[in-house]
Each structure stands twice: as structure tokens, then as C-alpha cells.
Design a protein around this motif. Structure first.
Motif, PDB file in Angstrom:
ATOM      1  N   GLY A 280      -5.897  -1.163  -2.804  1.00  0.00           N
ATOM      2  CA  GLY A 280      -5.974  -2.169  -3.846  1.00  0.00           C
ATOM      3  C   GLY A 280      -7.366  -2.735  -4.054  1.00  0.00           C
ATOM      4  O   GLY A 280      -7.603  -3.450  -5.031  1.00  0.00           O
ATOM      5  N   ALA A 281      -8.306  -2.434  -3.138  1.00  0.00           N
ATOM      6  CA  ALA A 281      -9.664  -2.985  -3.244  1.00  0.00           C
ATOM      7  C   ALA A 281     -10.670  -1.928  -2.832  1.00  0.00           C
ATOM      8  O   ALA A 281     -10.397  -1.102  -1.952  1.00  0.00           O
ATOM      9  CB  ALA A 281      -9.813  -4.222  -2.356  1.00  0.00           C
TER      10      ALA A 281
ATOM     11  N   MET B 269       0.847  -1.183   0.000  1.00  0.00           N
ATOM     12  CA  MET B 269       0.000   0.000   0.000  1.00  0.00           C
ATOM     13  C   MET B 269       0.882   1.231   0.000  1.00  0.00           C
ATOM     14  O   MET B 269       1.808   1.339   0.765  1.00  0.00           O
ATOM     15  CB  MET B 269      -0.912   0.009   1.230  1.00  0.00           C
ATOM     16  N   LYS B 270       0.603   2.203  -0.896  1.00  0.00           N
ATOM     17  CA  LYS B 270       1.373   3.422  -0.955  1.00  0.00           C
ATOM     18  C   LYS B 270       0.627   4.541  -0.270  1.00  0.00           C
ATOM     19  O   LYS B 270      -0.580   4.660  -0.385  1.00  0.00           O
ATOM     20  CB  LYS B 270       1.651   3.822  -2.403  1.00  0.00           C
ATOM     21  N   ARG B 271       1.385   5.409   0.385  1.00  0.00           N
ATOM     22  CA  ARG B 271       0.786   6.600   1.001  1.00  0.00           C
ATOM     23  C   ARG B 271       1.472   7.823   0.403  1.00  0.00           C
ATOM     24  O   ARG B 271       2.681   7.914   0.358  1.00  0.00           O
ATOM     25  CB  ARG B 271       0.975   6.581   2.512  1.00  0.00           C
ATOM     26  N   THR B 272       0.705   8.789  -0.097  1.00  0.00           N
ATOM     27  CA  THR B 272       1.242  10.012  -0.663  1.00  0.00           C
ATOM     28  C   THR B 272       0.910  11.152   0.260  1.00  0.00           C
ATOM     29  O   THR B 272      -0.260  11.378   0.564  1.00  0.00           O
ATOM     30  CB  THR B 272       0.634  10.279  -2.049  1.00  0.00           C
TER      31      THR B 272
ATOM     32  N   LEU C 135      -8.840   4.578  -4.518  1.00  0.00           N
ATOM     33  CA  LEU C 135      -8.631   3.334  -5.251  1.00  0.00           C
ATOM     34  C   LEU C 135      -7.430   3.500  -6.176  1.00  0.00           C
ATOM     35  O   LEU C 135      -7.363   4.437  -6.981  1.00  0.00           O
ATOM     36  CB  LEU C 135      -9.890   2.984  -6.041  1.00  0.00           C
ATOM     37  N   ARG C 136      -6.474   2.601  -6.039  1.00  0.00           N
ATOM     38  CA  ARG C 136      -5.222   2.709  -6.786  1.00  0.00           C
ATOM     39  C   ARG C 136      -5.469   2.683  -8.301  1.00  0.00           C
ATOM     40  O   ARG C 136      -6.240   1.881  -8.816  1.00  0.00           O
ATOM     41  CB  ARG C 136      -4.286   1.565  -6.407  1.00  0.00           C
ATOM     42  N   GLY C 137      -4.803   3.603  -9.018  1.00  0.00           N
ATOM     43  CA  GLY C 137      -4.838   3.603 -10.477  1.00  0.00           C
ATOM     44  C   GLY C 137      -5.978   4.390 -11.092  1.00  0.00           C
ATOM     45  O   GLY C 137      -6.018   4.554 -12.318  1.00  0.00           O
TER      46      GLY C 137
ATOM     47  N   SER D  85     -13.901  -6.475   0.380  1.00  0.00           N
ATOM     48  CA  SER D  85     -14.687  -7.713   0.340  1.00  0.00           C
ATOM     49  C   SER D  85     -14.174  -8.748   1.330  1.00  0.00           C
ATOM     50  O   SER D  85     -14.946  -9.542   1.866  1.00  0.00           O
ATOM     51  CB  SER D  85     -14.698  -8.304  -1.070  1.00  0.00           C
ATOM     52  N   GLU D  86     -12.882  -8.713   1.593  1.00  0.00           N
ATOM     53  CA  GLU D  86     -12.305  -9.551   2.647  1.00  0.00           C
ATOM     54  C   GLU D  86     -11.081  -8.851   3.209  1.00  0.00           C
ATOM     55  O   GLU D  86     -10.302  -8.247   2.475  1.00  0.00           O
ATOM     56  CB  GLU D  86     -11.909 -10.923   2.100  1.00  0.00           C
ATOM     57  N   GLY D  87     -10.944  -8.884   4.536  1.00  0.00           N
ATOM     58  CA  GLY D  87      -9.775  -8.289   5.164  1.00  0.00           C
ATOM     59  C   GLY D  87     -10.101  -7.038   5.948  1.00  0.00           C
ATOM     60  O   GLY D  87     -11.245  -6.796   6.322  1.00  0.00           O
TER      61      GLY D  87
END
Length: 305
Positions: free
Chosen positions: A109-110, A1-4, A81-83, A293-295
Motif C-alpha cells: 500500500g506504500a 495486504m494481498k499476496r499472489t 505497489l498495489r494498483g 515512510s512510516e512502519g
């Protein structure tokens, strides 16, 4: 996970709108403990959160997933959300960057969604004896594929069961694991908030506890969760999992609409946990709302309705 991390340049007036972005792989580097935000800075951060809330309520938050004022870092944290690079997302980030207060952007990522599930109708062997318990799996129908959620606390409002508001949005009548009618939704809110109350069907005994497998926890009172509280939550899919409250007054931008005033915790969960009871020992403090959805993380509706 990236943090800016986003801050305002303090060079010349001509460059006052410039932003300095620093990105590092993995979690953000730890800052020294903060004594707390100055009043002016805190007001800036809250005003920014309210502006972003307004965009979300108008469906203009793009891929923004959640945001909240981080009092420890004295910054606004935004989960993106990444991207994502669509116009709505770009405009949302541009609005966030107009403040002189720092903004931390966490790339996810999710997507963050309500933890509603769909699956087969009730299993007649799944209900514990002696009444209907908080933490039990609940079903929106008796045959075929149905919505699946989790019962929250019994008796938070007199003679009612509770669950997540998004569960009630999708179905008004709910049953327990034996197909016994729990009741028809009386009130709910979703989006904006995420809670529902279900007046108990005639003759249905409501147990004042929550159940996980063969164990039960008696609930003797209710309160609101606070930052750094150690909490446990019970969901139909995940059972009981514990974690720590790491953010309060969080706005979550669900696909169905924004929900404000939620709490974020470190515990993991899965689809089907929606509405499940969150507690500190014998004190109920909230209902499971959503997450990936999970985690982890898990977002929680406080008991304030």
C-alpha cells in the motif's frame, strides 16, 4: 495486504507458459516447513533475481519495490505497489513469470523509500555530553531547513563516523545537534549500495557506543546480520526499535535507483532514521536504509564495506 502466488502450469507443452494465480485476502497461507530448495531450483531463483536486478539498474522495474529469494518457501518474493499497471510494471512482471520457479507477489500500500528527512537545523540542547555518539541525529546545515539523518557506528573504519549513502548523496558536510562539525564525507555508495563514511573533524572525540536518550550501548565488535537474527536499530525519529531479520540479499528499487544486498527486518521506522546503527547487543551489524515512510518493514545495509 494481498499476496499472489504464481506457479507454472504443468499441463501440455502448448500450455506450458500458462500461469496459475491464486489470490487470498490477508497474509499468505502458511506452507509446510521446507527442508531447503534443491540446487537447480535455487539457481533458477537466483538467476531470476539477477535478471530483475538488471531491469531495475536500467530503470525498468516499474512499480516493483523489492525482491528476494525466500529459501523457506523456495520462491522469489516480489513486493509490488498495489494498483500499478503501467507498461514498465507489466513488462517487469512478465519477465518474472517466465521462470518455472514459483513467484510470490506481495501487494504493497506504500512505496519503499530511503528514510531521509528534512526539517529545522540543529537543536543546541540535543547532544549528549562526552563526545559524538552513534545513533545521534545529524544535520546537513546550520540554518533553515536541512537534511536530517542518523549517525551509524563510530570506528567501523578507523577515526570515522558512518551513515547511509543516500544521506551523503544529498549533502557532503554534516553537523551534530549543537552545530559542531562532524566532518565531510570521505566515501559513499548510493545507489547500488547504501553506506557512507565521514572522517572525523579535527578534535572531535568519537565515542564507541550508540545512544538513545539517556542510555548508551557499548559496541565492541562488528559482524553481518543473518536470517532470523533478533536485531535492534536506533533512528533519530524512531528511537530504538527491535525486530527480526526475515530476508537477506534483498534488492530494493528506490526512486533514486536499485540497491542490492540489503537485509529486511520486521521492525518499524520513519523518515530521519537513515544511517542509524543496527546491532545485536554489543555487536554492530548494519545501518538503516529505508522502508515505507512510516512502519515496517525496515531495510538495512549490512556492514560489508
Amino acid at each position: 495486504m494481498k499476496r499472489t502466488t504464481v506457479t507454472r502450469s504443468m499441463l501440455s507443452m502448448a500450455a506450458a507458459a500458462a500461469l496459475v494465480l491464486s489470490t487470498q485476502a490477508g497474509p499468505a497461507a502458511a506452507d509446510p516447513p521446507a527442508a531447503g530448495c534443491l540446487v537447480d531450483r535455487l539457481e533458477q531463483l537466483r538467476a531470476l533475481q539477477h535478471r530483475l536486478d538488471g531491469l531495475a539498474l536500467d530503470g525498468l522495474a516499474g512499480a516493483g519495490q523489492y525482491w528476494y529469494v525466500d529459501h523457506q518457501r523456495c520462491a522469489l518474493t516480489i513486493g509490488m505497489l498495489r494498483g500499478a499497471a503501467d507498461p514498465a510494471t507489466s513488462n517487469f512482471l512478465a519477465t518474472a513469470r517466465l521462470t518455472p520457479a514459483p513467484v510470490d507477489i506481495v501487494h504493497l500500500g506504500a512505496a519503499i523509500r530511503p528514510r531521509l528527512a528534512r526539517g529545522p537545523a540543529a537543536d543546541p540542547n540535543s547532544r549528549p555530553p562526552n563526545g559524538f555518539h552513534g545513533g545521534s541525529t545529524i544535520y546537513s546545515g546550520l540554518t533553515g531547513t536541512v537534511f536530517i539523518c542518523t549517525a551509524g557506528f563510530n570506528g567501523y573504519r578507523p577515526n570515522t563516523a558512518a551513515t547511509a549513502g543516500h544521506c551523503a548523496r544529498d549533502a557532503s558536510t554534516w553537523y551534530d545537534g549543537t552545530g559542531t562539525l562532524i566532518g565531510t564525507v570521505g566515501q559513499y555508495r548510493f545507489p547500488d549500495a547504501d553506506w557512507a563514511v565521514i572522517p572525523a573533524a579535527e578534535g572531535l572525540p568519537l565515542a564507541g557506543d550508540i545512544v538513545d536518550g539517556n542510555s548508551t550501548t557499548r559496541i565492541t565488535g562488528f559482524a553481518k546480520p543473518r536470517l532470523h537474527d533478533r536485531i535492534c536499530a536506533t533512528g533519530a525519529s524512531s528511537g530504538t526499535r527491535c525486530g527480526t531479520v526475515d530476508a537477506v540479499d534483498v534488492t530494493v528499487n528506490y526512486p533514486e535507483g536499485a540497491v542490492t544486498g540489503l537485509v529486511r527486518s520486521t521492525q518499524s521506522g520513519a523518515a530521519g532514521d537513515s544511517g542509524g546503527p543496527v546491532h545485536i547487543g554489543s555487536t554492530g551489524v548494519g545501518l538503516i536504509s529505508g522502508g515505507p515512510s512510516e512502519g515496517a518493514p525496515t531495510f538495512i545495509q549490512p556492514l560489508n564495506f
